[in-house]
Design an enzyme around this catalytic site. Sequence first.
Site, PDB file in Angstrom:
ATOM      1  N   LYS A  48       0.439  -6.523   1.927  1.00 20.26           N
ATOM      2  CA  LYS A  48      -0.205  -5.014   1.837  1.00 20.26           C
ATOM      3  C   LYS A  48       0.135  -4.267   2.840  1.00 20.26           C
ATOM      4  CE  LYS A  48      -5.199  -3.475   0.544  1.00 20.26           C
ATOM      5  NZ  LYS A  48      -5.250  -2.298   1.183  1.00 20.26           N
ATOM      6  N   ASN A  88      -5.281  -1.854  -4.593  1.00 19.27           N
ATOM      7  CA  ASN A  88      -6.399  -1.721  -3.666  1.00 19.27           C
ATOM      8  C   ASN A  88      -6.058  -0.963  -2.293  1.00 19.27           C
ATOM      9  OD1 ASN A  88      -8.975  -2.575  -2.954  1.00 19.27           O
ATOM     10  ND2 ASN A  88      -8.311  -4.678  -2.121  1.00 19.27           N
ATOM     11  N   HIS A 139      -5.438  -8.909   3.557  1.00 18.57           N
ATOM     12  CA  HIS A 139      -4.253  -9.101   4.511  1.00 18.57           C
ATOM     13  C   HIS A 139      -4.591  -9.284   5.811  1.00 18.57           C
ATOM     14  CE1 HIS A 139      -4.456  -4.682   5.719  1.00 18.57           C
ATOM     15  NE2 HIS A 139      -5.371  -4.755   4.984  1.00 18.57           N
ATOM     16  N   ARG A 140      -5.688  -8.574   6.186  1.00 21.39           N
ATOM     17  CA  ARG A 140      -6.293  -8.787   7.890  1.00 21.39           C
ATOM     18  C   ARG A 140      -6.690 -10.212   7.836  1.00 21.39           C
ATOM     19  NH1 ARG A 140      -4.447  -4.657   9.726  1.00 21.39           N
ATOM     20  NH2 ARG A 140      -4.655  -2.665   8.757  1.00 21.39           N
ATOM     21  N   ASP A 186     -10.313  -1.662  12.114  1.00 17.36           N
ATOM     22  CA  ASP A 186      -9.624  -2.635  11.615  1.00 17.36           C
ATOM     23  C   ASP A 186      -9.042  -3.792  12.711  1.00 17.36           C
ATOM     24  OD1 ASP A 186      -9.415  -1.815   9.145  1.00 17.36           O
ATOM     25  OD2 ASP A 186      -7.919  -0.315   9.492  1.00 17.36           O
ATOM     26  N   ASP A 243       0.706  -1.161  -0.166  1.00 19.50           N
ATOM     27  CA  ASP A 243       0.142   0.130   0.018  1.00 19.50           C
ATOM     28  C   ASP A 243       0.980   1.398   0.158  1.00 19.50           C
ATOM     29  OD1 ASP A 243      -2.343  -1.543  -0.137  1.00 19.50           O
ATOM     30  OD2 ASP A 243      -3.279  -0.589   1.739  1.00 19.50           O
ATOM     31  N   GLU A 261     -11.293  -4.478   1.871  1.00 16.61           N
ATOM     32  CA  GLU A 261     -10.600  -5.273   1.006  1.00 16.61           C
ATOM     33  C   GLU A 261     -11.562  -6.463   0.367  1.00 16.61           C
ATOM     34  OE1 GLU A 261      -9.239  -3.719   3.493  1.00 16.61           O
ATOM     35  OE2 GLU A 261      -7.119  -3.296   2.903  1.00 16.61           O
TER      36      GLU A 261
END
Length: 655
Positions: free
Chosen positions: A421, A94, A396-397, A322, A51, A350
Amino acid sequence: MSTEHIDLPQLVAACGTLSLPGSKSLSNRLLLLAALAEGETELHDLLLSDDTQRMLDALATLGVGVERLAGRTFRVRGVGGVFPVREADLFLGNAGTAFRPLTAVLALAGGNYRLAGVARMHERPIGDLVDALRQIGADMDYLAEAGFPPLAIRPPAPERNVSASVVRLRGDVSSQFLSGLLMALPLRAGATTVEVVGELISQPYVDLTLATMASFGVPVERDGWRRFTVPAGSRYRSPGRLQVEGDASSASYFLALGALGGGPLRVTGVGRDSLQGDVRFADALARMGARVAVGDRWIEASAPAGGGRLRGMELDCNPIPDAAMTLATLALFADGPTTLRRIASWRVKETDRIAAMACELRKLGATVDEGDDWLRVSPPPAGDLRPATIDTYDDHRMAMCFSLAAFGTPLRINDPATVGKTFPDYFARFVELTQPVPVVAIDGTSASGKGTIAARVAAALGWHYLDSGALYRLTALAARRAGVACDDEAAVAAIAGRLDVEFAGDAIRLAGEEVGDAIRHEEISVAASRVAALPAVRAALLFRQRAFRRPPGLVADGRDMGSVVFPDSPTKVFLTASLEIRAMRRHKQLIDKGIAANIADLVLDLRERDERDSQRSVAPMQQSKDAHLLDTSDLTIVSAVAQVLDWVRGCPQKG
Ligand code: DC
């Protein structure tokens, strides 16, 4: 979807210290403001990830001079509000933290730009931000679907023709719209007030924006969370040197690991006075019963006092959108349900994170209920998680959150590289700070006594036992019964992938039928050695073998336990004995079972199998460099077992 995956062994402990990578939210904000500012800015500890690379690439395309001085230190030559390149196409992947603020800034920058991203970026709404920008003269169009990227931007109408100095913006879809707009407003000459319509979600991220703008000399006047005014004549000026805080969202995974794995696990780079809202994840963790300590630039988490379980809870997650995802997988280990509320923004991240979370948590055996903006996770009864293959949805998370489930089960995570990311070396750090269930890997030649010795070592330690050869034998038997030829790789691999086997004490059942003796027949031994040479068959059985690694430990025997299946095993043994002795042992075994056999044939047979097992292209039988060699030709079983136990006990576990 990528076929790459990582297999995580079940974990028994986690502790240590992690120096956090830089915050994504801060890195991209600081890069953009340093680019717009007058003067040069030196940024230290910038995050290096997909990112931030999108933002760096975009700034380079726009003609901003950015130089990497060393490691994570960059120098940005500010352009004083005017990008040298007036016409450009930008690809922003993204990266929401690049797309939204660049949309706002470029809409007011006076050039012709096109902004695009990956397919998912084009599904993430941006209409509210565009509507707001148009109120202050932005001239922009949707290039595909109205309300979504990609976008075309032309120079805005001259400011004097634009009466509006008050902009109305919806606040309940993404706080990045407000953040992006505010960051862009100093490009206008006059004062501009933003009025938030409806609820403002994720307020801490707006706070972060205000703090970042202030450090570049632009104070925003705030009236509650409703009105924000950027004063007339605001201009960004470089403060010279800035340090990027560690990423508080990334910290959440490791703090959770400390809570699950005993700890203490300390993250450094964020602490008490952090600008990032996600540091409040630590409060949520404490509410679940974990022990948490916070310093100036560190946070530390340990398991609940007295070894108790975490507590389920209900939480308004609006301030930590998040890090709240981390609570969803942590909930697998709580004593009751955990309900996460006000997480509607998850649906436009995402991926649709509410749907994705629910689907993957269910694979592990959790009961999950979901609504438009909430999720309830109830751990499986008795807390037993099922081994599962987790999909990560290019998010990613998702990959990082689900790594926590390894405290309850071995698991496979698909497309782990998606962590790039925000945290490219996540899994390397994860492995360093966690301790897996121990495994003793015993490989060796056919009939060398592996099975007997491994089973006795397992019994002596009170650990589980895996006879991996049995899986190849079962595959061969199932193939034969299905009328599939031993060399039909795809068909045999399909059979291996859906083998319905049960190991219960000494019993081995295939589709419910006891087959312990059937798989020991010589023709099945030969067929097993043949199917074991097929790469697709080995791949199909890999995760199934790893799933045997359950607390308190595993003793596994086979040909590639130390080299392929459990390469991290702290104790590896390679067993062998002379061909004649092995043939005699096998002969006795067969005769005892009432099966006719002849020593000369057995010698030939064993030699052939050893050759095939050691010369095949995948996972050949071999003594790993770090394996102890044990020749049992002249050893009794008791002394061979004693020797292996000595090696196990003399080998300290990691951690
Ligand atoms: O250990 P065993 O004789 O039961 O194994 C049967 C066959 O399976 C043997 O010929 C080699 C193969 N095998 C293998 O390739 N890899 C393993 N880990 C275990 C067995």
